[in-house]
Design an enzyme around this catalytic site. Sequence first.
Site, PDB file in Angstrom:
ATOM      1  N   GLY A 115     -29.886  63.953  52.868  1.00 20.82           N
ATOM      2  CA  GLY A 115     -29.139  65.243  52.873  1.00 20.82           C
ATOM      3  C   GLY A 115     -27.733  65.326  53.198  1.00 20.82           C
ATOM      4  O   GLY A 115     -27.016  66.006  53.682  1.00 20.82           O
ATOM      5  N   HIS A 150     -24.819  61.177  40.369  1.00 17.60           N
ATOM      6  CA  HIS A 150     -25.581  59.916  40.349  1.00 17.60           C
ATOM      7  C   HIS A 150     -24.789  58.671  40.857  1.00 17.60           C
ATOM      8  O   HIS A 150     -23.415  58.673  40.565  1.00 17.60           O
ATOM      9  CB  HIS A 150     -25.977  59.774  38.914  1.00 17.60           C
ATOM     10  CG  HIS A 150     -26.841  58.581  38.884  1.00 17.60           C
ATOM     11  ND1 HIS A 150     -28.357  58.672  39.057  1.00 17.60           N
ATOM     12  CD2 HIS A 150     -26.639  57.135  38.354  1.00 17.60           C
ATOM     13  CE1 HIS A 150     -28.665  57.740  38.681  1.00 17.60           C
ATOM     14  NE2 HIS A 150     -27.856  56.511  38.590  1.00 17.60           N
ATOM     15  N   ASN A 161     -25.090  64.515  51.550  1.00 14.99           N
ATOM     16  CA  ASN A 161     -24.614  65.348  50.592  1.00 14.99           C
ATOM     17  C   ASN A 161     -24.509  66.499  50.820  1.00 14.99           C
ATOM     18  O   ASN A 161     -23.290  67.395  50.731  1.00 14.99           O
ATOM     19  CB  ASN A 161     -24.467  64.847  49.292  1.00 14.99           C
ATOM     20  CG  ASN A 161     -23.756  63.654  48.628  1.00 14.99           C
ATOM     21  OD1 ASN A 161     -22.592  63.543  48.856  1.00 14.99           O
ATOM     22  ND2 ASN A 161     -24.503  62.542  48.621  1.00 14.99           N
TER      23      ASN A 161
HETATM   24  C1  GAR Z   1     -26.648  59.962  46.863  1.00 15.02           C
HETATM   25  O1  GAR Z   1     -25.976  58.581  46.871  1.00 15.02           O
HETATM   26  C2  GAR Z   1     -27.026  60.429  45.377  1.00 15.02           C
HETATM   27  O2  GAR Z   1     -25.806  60.134  44.599  1.00 15.02           O
HETATM   28  C3  GAR Z   1     -28.316  59.687  44.932  1.00 15.02           C
HETATM   29  O3  GAR Z   1     -28.894  59.749  46.315  1.00 15.02           O
HETATM   30  C4  GAR Z   1     -28.271  59.684  47.303  1.00 15.02           C
HETATM   31  C5  GAR Z   1     -28.487  60.779  48.219  1.00 15.02           C
HETATM   32  O4  GAR Z   1     -28.021  60.566  49.526  1.00 15.02           O
HETATM   33  N1  GAR Z   1     -28.560  60.396  43.787  1.00 15.02           N
HETATM   34  C6  GAR Z   1     -29.488  59.603  43.013  1.00 15.02           C
HETATM   35  O5  GAR Z   1     -29.748  58.501  42.990  1.00 15.02           O
HETATM   36  C7  GAR Z   1     -30.148  60.306  41.817  1.00 15.02           C
HETATM   37  N2  GAR Z   1     -30.641  59.652  40.881  1.00 15.02           N
HETATM   38  P1  GAR Z   1     -28.279  61.904  50.607  1.00 15.02           P
HETATM   39  O6  GAR Z   1     -29.610  62.299  50.719  1.00 15.02           O
HETATM   40  O7  GAR Z   1     -27.532  61.281  51.992  1.00 15.02           O
HETATM   41  O8  GAR Z   1     -27.098  62.762  50.076  1.00 15.02           O
END
Ligand code: GAR
Length: 196
Positions: A17, A110, A19
């Site tokens: 989480g 992504h 982001n």
């Molecule tokens: C992020 O890097 C996002 O781009 C990726 O998961 C990560 C989540 O990080 N999303 C995908 O791979 C979707 N296919 P976070 O939980 O620290 O935000």
Amino acid sequence: MTHRNVSRIAVFASGSGSNAENIVNYFRQEDSRAEVALIVCNRAEAGVIARAERLGVECVVIPRPEWAEADTVIQLLADRGIDYIVLAGFLLMVPPALTARYAGRMLNIHPSLLPRYGGKGMYGRKVHEAVVAAGETVTGITIHRVTERYDEGAPVFQATVEVSPADTPETVEAKIHALEKQHFPRVIAETFLGKQ
Ligand code: GAR
């Protein structure tokens, strides 16, 4: 019709989480036209739940079986008056009834330059492992509209970063997180609300 000045965003997340937290803080500090009013998670052990608590943002866990039918999540979003949905590391398919209802009001991020390294099974660290294994010299992020076809909605923004021979999946991941942090909240704001 009631009129609200502040748009209400729900962030869907399955993992750490980081982001989601960055988006919450952006709309608190940089842009008061919207707020993250809700975080929706599908895993009871996800790190995003503790972050939401610390941030004081409501977080609702909807377990995986309940995503097959869209009713639970649609009802929740309606109850909370949610205008826009942002997927930030959300790893389940979004039910078609939800993409239809929020058509033009849902974005995903992504961690690669789609259409490269997208599709089923390509998420998080797995994407960076594939990029490094292929000897890519450039990777990046794609922010795109969400349709019922995984990773195939129209891109609204891409940013790139170099990959050097010394890079590992971990260092690429750190570069990608930095790009996401830098761009994602502003792109959300501009896509949904226009430039400030
Ligand atoms: C992020 O890097 C996002 O781009 C990726 O998961 C990560 C989540 O990080 N999303 C995908 O791979 C979707 N296919 P976070 O939980 O620290 O935000």
